[in-house]
Design a protein around this motif. Structure first.
Motif, mmCIF file in Angstrom:
data_model
loop_
_atom_site.group_PDB
_atom_site.id
_atom_site.type_symbol
_atom_site.label_atom_id
_atom_site.label_comp_id
_atom_site.label_asym_id
_atom_site.label_seq_id
_atom_site.Cartn_x
_atom_site.Cartn_y
_atom_site.Cartn_z
ATOM 1 N N ILE A 107 0.837 -1.197 0.000
ATOM 2 C CA ILE A 107 0.000 0.000 0.000
ATOM 3 C C ILE A 107 0.871 1.246 0.000
ATOM 4 C CG2 ILE A 107 -1.593 1.362 1.432
ATOM 5 C CD1 ILE A 107 -2.930 -1.360 2.179
ATOM 6 N N LYS A 108 1.887 1.278 0.868
ATOM 7 C CA LYS A 108 2.760 2.449 0.939
ATOM 8 C C LYS A 108 3.468 2.673 -0.399
ATOM 9 C CE LYS A 108 6.303 4.775 3.561
ATOM 10 N NZ LYS A 108 7.209 4.754 4.687
ATOM 11 N N THR A 109 3.926 1.617 -1.028
ATOM 12 C CA THR A 109 4.599 1.727 -2.327
ATOM 13 C C THR A 109 3.646 2.295 -3.379
ATOM 14 O OG1 THR A 109 6.081 -0.103 -1.810
ATOM 15 C CG2 THR A 109 5.776 0.418 -4.139
ATOM 16 N N LYS A 110 2.411 1.822 -3.377
ATOM 17 C CA LYS A 110 1.414 2.296 -4.343
ATOM 18 C C LYS A 110 1.095 3.774 -4.120
ATOM 19 C CE LYS A 110 -0.922 -2.169 -4.909
ATOM 20 N NZ LYS A 110 -1.169 -2.383 -6.323
ATOM 21 N N VAL A 111 0.972 4.179 -2.869
ATOM 22 C CA VAL A 111 0.643 5.577 -2.564
ATOM 23 C C VAL A 111 1.819 6.496 -2.893
ATOM 24 C CG1 VAL A 111 0.041 7.186 -0.704
ATOM 25 C CG2 VAL A 111 -1.133 4.981 -0.885
ATOM 26 N N GLU A 112 3.032 6.060 -2.602
ATOM 27 C CA GLU A 112 4.201 6.864 -2.960
ATOM 28 C C GLU A 112 4.282 7.050 -4.479
ATOM 29 O OE1 GLU A 112 7.273 4.604 -0.990
ATOM 30 O OE2 GLU A 112 7.223 5.931 0.770
ATOM 31 N N LYS A 113 3.976 5.994 -5.237
ATOM 32 C CA LYS A 113 3.959 6.099 -6.698
ATOM 33 C C LYS A 113 2.853 7.043 -7.154
ATOM 34 C CE LYS A 113 3.675 3.441 -10.994
ATOM 35 N NZ LYS A 113 2.950 4.460 -11.688
ATOM 36 N N LEU A 114 1.699 6.989 -6.510
ATOM 37 C CA LEU A 114 0.598 7.887 -6.845
ATOM 38 C C LEU A 114 1.048 9.339 -6.727
ATOM 39 C CD1 LEU A 114 -2.443 8.561 -7.364
ATOM 40 C CD2 LEU A 114 -2.749 8.387 -4.873
ATOM 41 N N PHE A 115 1.699 9.686 -5.619
ATOM 42 C CA PHE A 115 2.134 11.069 -5.428
ATOM 43 C C PHE A 115 3.255 11.452 -6.394
ATOM 44 C CE2 PHE A 115 -0.363 10.840 -1.565
ATOM 45 C CZ PHE A 115 -0.950 12.103 -1.563
ATOM 46 N N LYS A 116 4.115 10.516 -6.710
ATOM 47 C CA LYS A 116 5.165 10.780 -7.696
ATOM 48 C C LYS A 116 4.528 11.082 -9.056
ATOM 49 C CE LYS A 116 9.416 8.807 -9.573
ATOM 50 N NZ LYS A 116 10.339 7.672 -9.550
ATOM 51 N N ASP A 117 3.520 10.298 -9.424
ATOM 52 C CA ASP A 117 2.821 10.509 -10.689
ATOM 53 C C ASP A 117 2.031 11.825 -10.681
ATOM 54 O OD1 ASP A 117 3.868 8.121 -11.585
ATOM 55 O OD2 ASP A 117 1.996 6.986 -11.324
ATOM 56 N N LEU A 118 1.420 12.160 -9.547
ATOM 57 C CA LEU A 118 0.705 13.435 -9.450
ATOM 58 C C LEU A 118 1.663 14.601 -9.681
ATOM 59 C CD1 LEU A 118 -1.628 12.727 -6.397
ATOM 60 C CD2 LEU A 118 -2.389 13.257 -8.732
ATOM 61 N N GLU A 119 2.848 14.515 -9.097
ATOM 62 C CA GLU A 119 3.828 15.583 -9.285
ATOM 63 C C GLU A 119 4.285 15.644 -10.745
ATOM 64 O OE1 GLU A 119 8.121 17.182 -7.611
ATOM 65 O OE2 GLU A 119 7.064 15.615 -6.497
ATOM 66 N N LYS A 120 4.544 14.486 -11.333
ATOM 67 C CA LYS A 120 4.994 14.425 -12.726
ATOM 68 C C LYS A 120 3.932 14.972 -13.694
ATOM 69 C CE LYS A 120 4.963 10.542 -14.958
ATOM 70 N NZ LYS A 120 5.152 9.157 -15.322
#
Length: 125
Positions: A107-120
């Protein structure tokens, strides 16, 4: 990317990553209606101090989309000014693969990727 919007996204990320239950909701909640708020909870304090929000977007198969928006009552004057122009503007979108059986680490990995993608995917204006 807009400096104030990036600052608001970082505040939201910090808020979400501080809680397992907040992260879990983003990955496992498949019943929430499109357009409803995902994080943070709608309170005057959250809207002011964080200055932004994630709304649930469409759910497609095993993927949930999210929309990042700014709050017009943000305490950060630069964020507030941007949001005042259009508080419904979607500044970024990203998706996460839903998984009701995901472990805390997944879950933490998925959420961190979500925020990385939001920033990108952040829109400048």
């Amino acid at each position: 990317m807009s400096g104030p919007a990036k600052t608001a996204l970082e505040a939201l990320k910090k808020h979400v990553l501080a809680s397992k239950s907040k992260m879990k909701k983003l990955v496992t909640d498949t019943a929430a209606a499109n357009g409803t708020r995902a994080q943070p909870a709608r309170t005057t304090t959250n809207d002011s101090s964080i200055g932004s929000r994630l709304d649930f977007g469409p759910l497609a198969s095993k993927t949930r989309n999210f929309n990042f928006q700014l709050n017009k009552n943000a305490s950060n004057s630069s964020v507030k000014k941007l949001a005042a122009k259009d508080s419904h503007k979607v500044w970024s979108t990203a998706s996460v693969e839903t998984d009701a059986k995901a472990t805390d680490d997944q879950i933490k990995t998925k959420v961190e990727k979500l925020f990385k993608d939001l920033e990108k995917n952040m829109k400048d204006k």
